[in-house]
Scaffold this active site. Structure first.
Site, PDB file in Angstrom:
ATOM      1  N   ASP A 175       2.899  15.886   6.529  1.00 50.20           N
ATOM      2  CA  ASP A 175       5.123  16.740   7.237  1.00 50.20           C
ATOM      3  C   ASP A 175       5.743  16.177   6.587  1.00 50.20           C
ATOM      4  O   ASP A 175       6.491  14.736   6.789  1.00 50.20           O
ATOM      5  CB  ASP A 175       5.148  16.271   8.915  1.00 50.20           C
ATOM      6  CG  ASP A 175       6.040  16.414   9.222  1.00 50.20           C
ATOM      7  OD1 ASP A 175       7.521  17.144   8.738  1.00 50.20           O
ATOM      8  OD2 ASP A 175       6.239  16.468  10.455  1.00 50.20           O
ATOM      9  N   TYR A 209       7.076  12.403  15.550  1.00 52.23           N
ATOM     10  CA  TYR A 209       7.442  13.416  15.963  1.00 52.23           C
ATOM     11  C   TYR A 209       7.437  14.496  14.937  1.00 52.23           C
ATOM     12  O   TYR A 209       7.472  13.751  13.472  1.00 52.23           O
ATOM     13  CB  TYR A 209       9.112  13.250  15.862  1.00 52.23           C
ATOM     14  CG  TYR A 209       9.636  14.562  16.795  1.00 52.23           C
ATOM     15  CD1 TYR A 209      10.056  14.883  17.868  1.00 52.23           C
ATOM     16  CD2 TYR A 209      10.749  15.354  15.507  1.00 52.23           C
ATOM     17  CE1 TYR A 209      10.278  16.024  17.890  1.00 52.23           C
ATOM     18  CE2 TYR A 209      11.578  16.503  16.298  1.00 52.23           C
ATOM     19  CZ  TYR A 209      11.245  16.825  17.370  1.00 52.23           C
ATOM     20  OH  TYR A 209      11.991  17.790  18.023  1.00 52.23           O
ATOM     21  N   LYS A 217      14.751  20.996   6.627  1.00 49.08           N
ATOM     22  CA  LYS A 217      15.586  21.050   6.454  1.00 49.08           C
ATOM     23  C   LYS A 217      16.407  21.115   4.983  1.00 49.08           C
ATOM     24  O   LYS A 217      16.820  22.047   5.159  1.00 49.08           O
ATOM     25  CB  LYS A 217      15.539  18.996   6.540  1.00 49.08           C
ATOM     26  CG  LYS A 217      14.818  18.596   8.308  1.00 49.08           C
ATOM     27  CD  LYS A 217      15.912  17.523   8.757  1.00 49.08           C
ATOM     28  CE  LYS A 217      14.640  16.774  10.328  1.00 49.08           C
ATOM     29  NZ  LYS A 217      15.734  17.170  11.164  1.00 49.08           N
TER      30      LYS A 217
HETATM   31  C1  LIG Z   1       9.068  14.804  10.833  1.00 45.78           C
HETATM   32  C2  LIG Z   1       9.714  16.046  11.225  1.00 45.78           C
HETATM   33  N1  LIG Z   1       8.230  17.105  11.075  1.00 45.78           N
HETATM   34  C3  LIG Z   1       9.566  18.627  12.662  1.00 45.78           C
HETATM   35  C4  LIG Z   1      10.314  18.290  12.462  1.00 45.78           C
HETATM   36  C5  LIG Z   1      11.047  19.350  13.547  1.00 45.78           C
HETATM   37  O1  LIG Z   1      11.929  20.631  12.121  1.00 45.78           O
HETATM   38  P1  LIG Z   1      12.628  21.086  13.479  1.00 45.78           P
HETATM   39  O2  LIG Z   1      14.336  19.949  14.166  1.00 45.78           O
HETATM   40  O3  LIG Z   1      12.729  22.259  11.816  1.00 45.78           O
HETATM   41  O4  LIG Z   1      11.642  22.027  14.137  1.00 45.78           O
HETATM   42  C6  LIG Z   1      11.098  16.869  12.564  1.00 45.78           C
HETATM   43  C7  LIG Z   1      12.754  17.231  13.007  1.00 45.78           C
HETATM   44  O5  LIG Z   1      13.409  16.644  13.148  1.00 45.78           O
HETATM   45  C8  LIG Z   1      10.491  16.522  11.901  1.00 45.78           C
HETATM   46  O6  LIG Z   1      12.113  15.328  11.695  1.00 45.78           O
END
Ligand SMILES: Cc1ncc(COP(=O)(O)O)c(C=O)c1O
Length: 437
Positions: free
Chosen positions: A247, A145, A274
């Site tokens: 990421d 994700y 986050k």
């Molecule tokens: C690993 C990872 N990348 C990207 C995102 C996307 O972030 P956002 O919800 O701030 O768009 C998340 C969100 O949970 C995530 O856990």
């Protein structure tokens, strides 16, 4: 689910149903019959509209590392709100938050640009990688994700009915209507299967701009990539001129110098979000000086234009600076020690209940699985229908007994938590696991 008979949240949900499809604005925080509606949070506890108090391990999906309403963060936000919420100009605060992140001596975090969400950060990192390489495709993990950008949604929720061969995972659209071109430009890799991943990378190497990698992907199972896997993937990227996008939107919390330091990786781009926003909406693309040059607009039109009305807004910047200032070495140690304690306590609860189960995670992160198949890949972690049903029942039990996790029973600790909260969770888990056995 405990909130059935609770009038205030039920009433809000009925109102919401009239004006929001399904009565909700975020797919991740809806569950039947409806979630409790939050009214306030203090430290590691959230109070809902019916006056119920929850011990909060969701922390808004792992973004609140100091829990709710930390006085220093509240003060920083209030002071900035009084000075102005957003300007069509940069502020000193952008520079300070950038320095707080880029001053850590990590080559992969040499320069940074802020945006408003993790999804946006991933999108801009991918655009930058395509622009830098002139190649159209990206590779990402089955089940991984990375937010809502089309390409990284591919095969996010593949299941046994459509996931294809283990060494060549199918490219499945997550959202109906995803253009075929998106599927054609996304290569899906099996996490922690190095030979299969290398074969796929080599087959598409000339077209691959980037590999997008979360070294401990929560939805894949929250098991870390093995050192061989992570190093092997990075070496393949280097060999073929493919950029590595790490990421760290969740896992930046694992180490003061980032997960790349913990796992010995040297990414070209790092996506952040986050916790760096102190609880406010945030995302960021960081990277080496070379990689980040595509965003440079000081000499005219940049290779990758990146703007955003609310990018680097001063409220987020102020909250982020205050939050990172509080996250010192002692805070990291506290979270790591408590993380070991909570995973141990969860394992003890599983053993005492005599049910199949296991706990994954590291640092301040945990996830509970209600089966004991060894987990290495997304497919190992993937729950059967019966396991999913037990997981939902356990989530509901915990919620009804004052514990908020994410619906897949994962969580992140916050600095206000202590051994007492670990035990409170453990006792609820003891009862919950017995109840669903
Ligand atoms: C690993 C990872 N990348 C990207 C995102 C996307 O972030 P956002 O919800 O701030 O768009 C998340 C969100 O949970 C995530 O856990």
């Amino acid at each position: 689910m405990g909130s059935n008979s609770l009038a205030a949240s039920a009433g809000l949900y009925q109102r919401a149903r009239r004006i929001m499809p399904g009565g909700a604005t975020r797919v991740t925080i809806w569950w039947p019959p409806h979630p409790p509606y939050a009214v306030s949070g203090q430290g590691c506890r959230v109070t809902d509209a019916d006056g119920r108090v929850f011990l909060d391990f969701s922390n808004n999906f792992f973004s609140l590392i100091h829990g709710h309403a930390h006085p220093a963060i509240v003060a920083a936000v209030q002071a900035q709100a009084a000075r102005g919420m957003a300007f069509g100009l940069p502020t000193q605060l952008d520079v300070e938050l950038a320095e707080a992140i880029c001053g850590r001596g990590v080559p992969g975090l040499s320069q940074i640009r802020f945006c408003n969400s993790g999804s946006e950060a991933v999108m801009f990192a991918i655009k930058a990688a395509r622009a830098a390489t002139g190649r159209p495709k990206i590779a990402k993990m089955e089940g991984g994700y990375h937010g809502a950008y089309d390409h990284v949604e591919v095969s996010y929720d593949s299941g046994p009915a459509n996931w294809g061969a283990p060494d060549a995972p199918a490219r499945n659209a997550y959202t109906k209507g995803t253009p075929p071109g998106v599927l054609a430009d996304t290569v899906v890799l099996p996490f922690n299967d190095l030979p299969a991943s290398l074969a796929l990378i080599e087959a598409h190497a000339r077209d691959l701009a980037a590999v997008v990698l979360d070294p401990i992907p929560s939805r894949v199972g929250m098991v870390p990539g093995t050192p061989d896997y992570l190093q092997g993937l990075q070496a393949a990227c280097r060999r073929h001129g493919i950029l590595l996008i790490l990421d760290e939107i969740i896992c930046f919390r694992l180490h003061p110098q980032g997960a790349q330091t913990l796992f010995g990786l040297q990414p070209d781009f790092t996506t952040l979000g986050k916790i760096i926003g102190g609880g406010q909406p945030v995302g960021a693309v960081a990277g080496t000086r070379d990689a980040m040059a595509v965003f440079d607009a000081s000499m005219g039109r940049p290779v990758v234009p990146h703007g955003g009305t609310f990018s680097a807004n001063p409220i987020t910047m102020a909250a982020g600076i205050a939050s990172l200032r509080l996250l010192d070495a002692a805070a990291h140690r506290h979270l790591d020690v408590l993380g070991e304690a909570v995973r141990d306590r969860m394992r003890a609860a599983i053993a005492a209940a005599g049910v199949p189960g296991q706990v994954t995670g590291m640092g301040s992160l945990f996830r509970l699985h209600l089966h004991d198949r060894p987990i290495r890949t997304y497919r190992d972690a993937y729950p059967t229908q019966a396991e999913s049903a037990r997981q939902s029942a356990l989530f509901g039990f915990l919620l009804a007994h004052g514990i908020l996790t994410t619906p897949n029973i994962s969580g992140a600790l916050s600095t206000p938590m202590t051994a007492a909260e670990v035990e409170e969770f453990g006792a609820a888990l003891d009862a919950g696991l017995r109840a669903i056995a």
